[in-house]
Design an enzyme around this catalytic site. Structure first.
Site, PDB file in Angstrom:
ATOM      1  N   HIS A 100       7.163  -2.559   4.778  1.00 21.19           N
ATOM      2  CA  HIS A 100       7.584  -2.792   6.151  1.00 21.19           C
ATOM      3  C   HIS A 100       6.227  -2.495   6.644  1.00 21.19           C
ATOM      4  O   HIS A 100       5.483  -1.373   6.402  1.00 21.19           O
ATOM      5  CB  HIS A 100       8.578  -1.951   6.677  1.00 21.19           C
ATOM      6  CG  HIS A 100       8.549  -1.602   8.210  1.00 21.19           C
ATOM      7  ND1 HIS A 100       8.788  -2.884   9.005  1.00 21.19           N
ATOM      8  CD2 HIS A 100       8.370  -0.781   8.939  1.00 21.19           C
ATOM      9  CE1 HIS A 100       8.800  -2.367  10.323  1.00 21.19           C
ATOM     10  NE2 HIS A 100       8.574  -1.288  10.300  1.00 21.19           N
ATOM     11  N   HIS A 117       3.351  -3.457  10.601  1.00 27.26           N
ATOM     12  CA  HIS A 117       3.314  -4.173  11.931  1.00 27.26           C
ATOM     13  C   HIS A 117       2.172  -4.893  11.979  1.00 27.26           C
ATOM     14  O   HIS A 117       1.080  -4.867  12.506  1.00 27.26           O
ATOM     15  CB  HIS A 117       3.141  -3.188  12.888  1.00 27.26           C
ATOM     16  CG  HIS A 117       4.273  -1.700  12.686  1.00 27.26           C
ATOM     17  ND1 HIS A 117       3.987  -0.563  13.253  1.00 27.26           N
ATOM     18  CD2 HIS A 117       5.513  -1.737  12.280  1.00 27.26           C
ATOM     19  CE1 HIS A 117       5.098   0.087  13.008  1.00 27.26           C
ATOM     20  NE2 HIS A 117       5.813  -0.591  12.403  1.00 27.26           N
ATOM     21  N   HIS A 174       8.415  -5.564  16.822  1.00 23.82           N
ATOM     22  CA  HIS A 174       8.378  -4.429  15.886  1.00 23.82           C
ATOM     23  C   HIS A 174       7.422  -4.617  14.643  1.00 23.82           C
ATOM     24  O   HIS A 174       6.283  -4.104  14.609  1.00 23.82           O
ATOM     25  CB  HIS A 174       9.669  -3.979  15.534  1.00 23.82           C
ATOM     26  CG  HIS A 174       9.511  -2.691  14.560  1.00 23.82           C
ATOM     27  ND1 HIS A 174      10.325  -1.430  14.977  1.00 23.82           N
ATOM     28  CD2 HIS A 174       8.681  -2.269  13.719  1.00 23.82           C
ATOM     29  CE1 HIS A 174       9.827  -0.645  14.180  1.00 23.82           C
ATOM     30  NE2 HIS A 174       8.917  -0.962  13.282  1.00 23.82           N
ATOM     31  N   GLU A 200      -0.115 -23.548   2.524  1.00 23.46           N
ATOM     32  CA  GLU A 200       0.572 -23.019   1.524  1.00 23.46           C
ATOM     33  C   GLU A 200       1.942 -22.329   1.889  1.00 23.46           C
ATOM     34  O   GLU A 200       2.630 -21.702   0.865  1.00 23.46           O
ATOM     35  CB  GLU A 200      -0.433 -21.344   1.219  1.00 23.46           C
ATOM     36  CG  GLU A 200      -1.689 -21.933   0.561  1.00 23.46           C
ATOM     37  CD  GLU A 200      -1.656 -21.266  -0.877  1.00 23.46           C
ATOM     38  OE1 GLU A 200      -2.105 -22.240  -1.388  1.00 23.46           O
ATOM     39  OE2 GLU A 200      -1.447 -20.228  -1.067  1.00 23.46           O
ATOM     40  N   GLU A 227      12.885   4.747   7.805  1.00 23.76           N
ATOM     41  CA  GLU A 227      13.382   3.713   7.490  1.00 23.76           C
ATOM     42  C   GLU A 227      14.229   3.491   6.058  1.00 23.76           C
ATOM     43  O   GLU A 227      14.136   2.429   5.497  1.00 23.76           O
ATOM     44  CB  GLU A 227      12.140   2.535   7.703  1.00 23.76           C
ATOM     45  CG  GLU A 227      11.740   2.443   9.026  1.00 23.76           C
ATOM     46  CD  GLU A 227      12.728   2.099  10.009  1.00 23.76           C
ATOM     47  OE1 GLU A 227      13.998   1.943   9.840  1.00 23.76           O
ATOM     48  OE2 GLU A 227      12.241   2.041  11.414  1.00 23.76           O
TER      49      GLU A 227
HETATM   50 ZN   LIG Z   1       7.984   0.267  11.942  1.00 24.11          ZN
END
Ligand SMILES: [Zn+2]
Length: 274
Positions: free
Chosen positions: A139, A141, A210, A169, A116
């Site tokens: 990144h 999940h 994702h 919050e 990525e």
């Molecule tokens: Zn991912």
């Protein structure tokens, strides 16, 4: 030259990877992080003139020419980072207008940066243009945000408003809201460009079915952004199927804006009745 394994910038990322794995956000080789580092912070630990390998990036990013990144490796497991940081992480410098990554440290087993990398680098370029103190792209999940993308409308305003309502919050932590990308194939320049475009108006970008991207000034801030959104999504997934008796009203959200000196994304709250 000091041992890079003792560098504060390294130990902080190792701890972050371990913590994210413990949260269940980075199964198998899921998730990736990149941290922009200054030459000053690196110079005592890494030989900056000793390029170990030159790796093509497959994209161009002239704004990042000469910049240094500590980045997680492709195919590497967050759970293993703490046991062998030098194999699982690398320090690269972007050259040739971003088309080449010069490896200066790490990836000792012949590996390379996350698949990525385009989404990370394009997001860094966007955020450096907005905030010179920007440093981190992350990144992962997280379960509840992922689950929410199956059952909630993906309209960004609607998705954000639900998160804001789930925990007091939220509007304080991410007043600009979250942006949402529809499902796309990951690891491509296309999703990188789409993510960077979404990053122009929010530090959090949900990838439907994702995971999520976060950007921030340091690892704590970026982790905290994702943590807060994920907590809110968890509340939503607990109550989405139940009849609601009450929620945080727009009037309440406006009062939070005033109390904490934040401004919600324009038009995402109903105006106060006059
Ligand atoms: Zn991912």
């Amino acid at each position: 030259m000091k041992d890079a394994l003792t560098a504060p910038w390294l130990t902080e990322l190792v701890r972050t990877c371990t913590n994210m794995y413990a949260h269940g956000w980075d199964e198998r080789n899921g998730g990736n992080i990149s941290v922009l580092l200054s030459e000053d912070r690196l110079a005592d630990y890494v030989y900056l003139t000793n390029v170990l390998r030159r790796i093509p990036t497959g994209f161009s990013a002239p704004a990042l020419e000469g910049k240094y990144f500590l980045v997680t490796g492709t195919g590497k497991y967050f759970k293993n980072v703490q046991y062998d940081p030098a194999a699982n992480l690398g320090v690269v410098r972007l050259a040739d207008g971003g088309q080449t990554a010069e490896l200066l440290w790490g990836f000792t087993d012949g590996g390379q940066f996350t698949s990525e990398f385009p989404a990370h680098m394009m997001s860094h370029a966007v955020w450096l243009g907005i905030d010179p103190a920007h440093r981190v792209v992350m990144h992962c999940h997280p379960d509840n945000l992922l689950a929410m993308t199956y059952v909630h409308d993906l309209d960004e305003r609607a998705f954000t408003r639900t998160l804001w309502q789930m925990e007091t919050e939220c509007i304080v932590v991410f007043p600009e809201g979250v942006n949402v990308l529809p499902w796309m194939v990951c690891g491509t320049n296309e999703i990188g460009e789409a993510t960077a475009e979404k990053m122009k108006t929010a530090r959090l970008v949900v990838w439907a079915q994702h995971g999520i991207y976060g950007a921030g000034r340091d690892l704590d801030e970026t982790f905290g952004l994702i943590e807060t959104a994920e907590k809110a999504a968890g509340i939503y997934m607990k109550i989405a199927h139940l009849p609601w008796k009450q929620t945080i009203t727009d009037e309440g959200l406006h009062r939070l804006e005033a109390r904490f000196g934040v401004k919600a994304r324009a038009g995402w709250l109903e105006p106060l009745a006059t």
